[in-house]
Write a protein that holds these residues in place. Sequence first.
Motif, PDB file in Angstrom:
ATOM      1  N   HIS A   9       9.537 -19.249  42.919  1.00  0.00           N
ATOM      2  CA  HIS A   9       8.394 -20.081  42.541  1.00  0.00           C
ATOM      3  C   HIS A   9       7.938 -19.781  41.116  1.00  0.00           C
ATOM      4  N   ASP A  10       7.661 -20.842  40.373  1.00  0.00           N
ATOM      5  CA  ASP A  10       7.131 -20.678  39.020  1.00  0.00           C
ATOM      6  C   ASP A  10       5.657 -21.049  38.956  1.00  0.00           C
ATOM      7  N   ASP A  11       5.014 -21.054  40.131  1.00  0.00           N
ATOM      8  CA  ASP A  11       3.607 -21.414  40.271  1.00  0.00           C
ATOM      9  C   ASP A  11       2.813 -20.173  40.676  1.00  0.00           C
ATOM     10  N   GLU A  12       1.971 -19.698  39.788  1.00  0.00           N
ATOM     11  CA  GLU A  12       1.169 -18.500  40.046  1.00  0.00           C
ATOM     12  C   GLU A  12       0.361 -18.613  41.331  1.00  0.00           C
ATOM     13  N   GLU A  13      -0.190 -19.799  41.586  1.00  0.00           N
ATOM     14  CA  GLU A  13      -1.056 -19.966  42.748  1.00  0.00           C
ATOM     15  C   GLU A  13      -0.292 -19.804  44.059  1.00  0.00           C
ATOM     16  N   PHE A  14       0.996 -20.162  44.055  1.00  0.00           N
ATOM     17  CA  PHE A  14       1.767 -19.963  45.286  1.00  0.00           C
ATOM     18  C   PHE A  14       1.836 -18.483  45.628  1.00  0.00           C
ATOM     19  N   THR A  37       9.770 -17.347  36.856  1.00  0.00           N
ATOM     20  CA  THR A  37       9.257 -16.810  38.116  1.00  0.00           C
ATOM     21  C   THR A  37       8.578 -15.456  37.909  1.00  0.00           C
ATOM     22  N   ALA A  64       5.003 -15.968  36.424  1.00  0.00           N
ATOM     23  CA  ALA A  64       4.061 -16.455  37.427  1.00  0.00           C
ATOM     24  C   ALA A  64       3.736 -15.361  38.438  1.00  0.00           C
TER      25      ALA A  64
END
Length: 626
Positions: A311-316, A353, A356
Amino acid sequence: MQINLLGETNTIITGVQFLSDELNIQLHDHGYPISVIQRVGPIQVSNKSGKGEIIFQEKIHFFRAIGLWLENYEKNGEFELIEQPQFQTSGVMLDVSRNAVLKVEEVNGLLRKMAIMGLNVVMLYTEDTYEVPDYPYFGYMRGRYTESELKACDEYADTFGIEMIPCIQTLAHLTMALKWGYAANIRDTADILLVGEPKTYQFIESMIEAASKPFKSKRIHIGMDEAHQLGLGHYLDMNGYKNRFEIMNQHLSQVVSIAERHGLKPMIWSDMYFRLGSKHGEYYDSEVDIPKEAIESIPENVQLVYWDYYHDDEEFYRSYFEKHRELGTDTVFAGGAWTWNGISPNYGRAFATTEAALTACKKEGIQEIFTTLWGDNGAETPLSTALPVIQLFAEHTYNKKVEKERFAERFYFCTGNHLDDFLILNQLDETPGVMKNNLQSSNASKFLLWQDLLMGLFDENIRGLQMNEHYQKLVPLLNAAKDRNTNELLLFEFYEQLARVLSVKAEMGIQVKSAYDQQDKEKMAALLEESNILTKEVGVLHRKHREVWFSLYKPFGWEVLELRYGGLIARMETAQFRIQQWLEDKITIIEELEEKRLIHDGPNGITEGTLGNHFYHRIATAGNLI
């Protein structure tokens, strides 16, 4: 440079001596004076009025600090610098189970780099590549480490304050260990142990005892990830269908009790709890529901390791740290260096990744992190390609934010290599037709190397993308990089030759099919001559890859890749034979070229922004290699 370390230096002096060549320093009573002070607090390095000072808390902090001091002394003369560690532990997991078993001297070489970077944890991921005296077939002909080899590595690491943690498997991922006859009564499926069988726990106790004995650490990683068929093989025949949470926790409790008898504190991968709580068997399921009774049955002293390099989404990541907190245990985070994508590294995805994930780790107060250096499908990518990602983890460990320019400076100081030159390797897979950062892990350099000239399973995937031209442009770039990175000369020679081979081979299958369809024998004759030259270039690539392998690894496992090179050359020679027969009218058709070319979409299709991602057995043939 001659230096004179003043103060309490007993704990660090041996490590300094081990690093003297890397840091280009010599200890001398009349050397430049540097006061050394150990106390609680951040790293502080300074140089004022002809005297240096280093203040540090943990032993590993000193070795990062001495590097920082030397780097700034060379550039700035007088300076003062403070770094606040962001994590208690930060380090690396080295996969030595996918054929490539790192030589002891190379483990030690990496430990020296890690010390200068300031990383204090290392794991050797050993499925069956360590010695278990009670089971002589365990790791047989696989390059397994002896107890003395592991003990030597551990003692070397300890001089820098680096904790070596044994990392094994005690449930799944044991195909290589369980394939022998001795394992018939402890095997549930091909790669999973038979839960509940007393002989299974005798086996596990022998593994835990052998794996932990060489190390000072009282921690042990006991694996337990990706047991997808848990309870569905021989166990099912013996016991009928049982709740898989119950099977998992029954097994975990017994393994933990074995570890505790040996004075060890275990950690496990967390994915099985999440998969069993997902309706679809997924790890990263936002609607996962883990039953309360399953959570309550997790042993209190077990750490859960959340692995995620997708995942490249910090919030995930932040949401999944919260889900892990609900399980009531300390969470360790494991990211990934993306050294397992194919034959070349995927820095785009690794960097995206990592940024994040580690930003989320800092915000969520995660205290332990490491990056994984997997070597799936034969360990084709040399381990040294992971150095930029290891450095990125190190810089995040000591900084709230990491700036690329400073990251590149630190990489050069700690490794002697140029970051921008390493990033050229990214372009071997981030080709035309692939999204920025290659976030879906396209691996063109792998499938274009190993695919068959006559069958061209991936030819439609790359049609019209000018792949030959793309790789042609990389050859001079890698040639120049080779001269600038003498510490990694063999590595860049190998990748330069790979680009040279792909600059011809990438589209040769398309060209051969086109000449055949047009019955253009003049064009085909020219391609035949070109393929003869290409075969020789593949031979050069094989030898350069072999040089890299034997510089890093034990010999065991190389045979897997050598069979691929041998198979490729044999198939190229057969293609030349078939084409020559057609040119001489000894055959009227070439059946392989009669087939209409289809896009190779594999079992999961091709996601947007990728050209495909496949293992060798899916690349070399549409038949069955397994």
